[in-house]
Scaffold this motif. Structure first.
Motif, short mmCIF file in Angstrom:
data_model
loop_
_atom_site.label_atom_id
_atom_site.label_comp_id
_atom_site.label_asym_id
_atom_site.label_seq_id
_atom_site.Cartn_x
_atom_site.Cartn_y
_atom_site.Cartn_z
N ASP A 27 -38.32 77.37 44.70
CA ASP A 27 -39.22 78.46 44.33
C ASP A 27 -40.52 77.87 43.79
O ASP A 27 -40.54 77.22 42.74
CB ASP A 27 -38.56 79.34 43.26
N THR A 29 -43.25 79.73 43.08
CA THR A 29 -44.05 80.78 42.46
C THR A 29 -44.54 80.34 41.08
O THR A 29 -43.74 80.00 40.20
CB THR A 29 -43.22 82.07 42.32
N ASN A 30 -45.86 80.35 40.91
CA ASN A 30 -46.50 80.02 39.63
C ASN A 30 -46.06 78.65 39.09
O ASN A 30 -45.98 78.44 37.88
CB ASN A 30 -46.20 81.09 38.57
N VAL A 31 -45.77 77.72 39.98
CA VAL A 31 -45.35 76.38 39.57
C VAL A 31 -46.56 75.44 39.59
O VAL A 31 -47.36 75.48 40.53
CB VAL A 31 -44.26 75.84 40.53
N LYS A 32 -46.68 74.62 38.56
CA LYS A 32 -47.78 73.66 38.50
C LYS A 32 -47.57 72.57 39.55
O LYS A 32 -46.50 72.01 39.66
CB LYS A 32 -47.86 73.02 37.11
N SER A 67 -54.86 74.73 49.46
CA SER A 67 -54.46 74.40 48.09
C SER A 67 -54.42 72.90 47.83
O SER A 67 -54.57 72.46 46.68
CB SER A 67 -53.09 75.03 47.79
#
Length: 249
Positions: A27, A29-32, A67
């Motif tokens: 996952d 999601t919103n991981v640095k 990204s």
């Protein structure tokens, strides 16, 4: 001397990785995210060679969607002169990454390709070796010391039981291990300067390579949770537990 440094965008090593509920993947999601630590060591070594007057230009390259420009800008802040993003939204196998890097090597004609020995997400340890096979360039893997002398690079590499030093004719491929150096932090002035350094974007589709996956991800599961430890009162109790509970003696 030009040094090409491929870098990979991975989950920051300080982040606890989460697996998706359906076990289909990790996952994100919103991981640095950050530069793969082994690739960061490669950037640092290239910068040190430039500071020593050996290298004249450092080119960082990364493969991924927009990204990954964040990690390329970090490499520029650490000392790379320019960057190239090979734009693709696909998750690529190591062989396809190596084929794309082969095209970049043919265009850029670097004397050294310096890349991390493996990425901490896939842990494949394949790309450097595959790139060596595709380009025909000699390779020194798991480098703990790198010395350029004339038209050769001496690479001291960690092997079972000790160290081995190999002399490679340039151009060559070097993959970096943990003990090669300790990467520096990017200073604020260098972060600001990095925003003005050139970053070219090229489409992976323009290289004319079949990027079809050779492997299929079937399932991702988290590691088994570690059990809490206990404190024993004596050596006898420790031996008894190792013998009768852990059954390791």
């Amino acid at each position: 001397m030009k040094i090409l440094v491929p870098i990979k965008r991975v989950i920051d090593y300080n982040v606890k990785v989460r697996v998706k509920p359906d076990n289909s993947n990790v996952d994100l999601t919103n991981v640095k995210m950050a530069i793969n630590p082994f690739c960061e060591i490669a950037v640092e070594e290239a910068v040190r060679l430039k500071e020593a007057g050996v290298a004249t230009e450092i080119v960082a390259v990364s493969i991924g969607d927009k990204s990954c420009q964040e990690q390329l800008r970090t490499a520029l802040a650490l000392g790379a002169d320019r960057a190239i993003q090979i734009d693709t939204a696909e998750s690529l196998d190591s062989i396809n990454v190596a084929k794309l890097l082969q095209k970049v090597v043919e265009e850029e004609q670097p004397q050294i390709v310096m890349l991390g020995k493996q990425a901490i997400d896939s842990d494949n340890n394949q790309t450097g070796q595959m790139l060596g096979a595709l380009t025909g360039m000699p390779q020194g893997t798991f480098a703990s010391i790198v010395k350029v002398e004339g038209d050769k690079v001496n690479v001291t590499r960690e092997v079972d039981g000790g160290l081995q030093t190999v002399a490679l004719n340039l151009p060559a491929i070097v993959t970096t291990d943990l003990r090669l150096n300790e990467p520096r932090y990017a200073s604020l002035p260098n972060i600001m300067k990095a925003k003005r350094k050139p970053l070219d974007v090229k489409s992976a589709a323009d290289f004319g390579i079949d990027l079809s996956p050779r492997t299929t991800l079937i399932k991702v599961t988290p590691p088994a949770e570690r059990q809490a430890g206990i404190i024993v009162e004596s050596i006898d109790e420790l031996v008894e537990k190792l013998k009768n509970e852990a059954k390791v003696i």
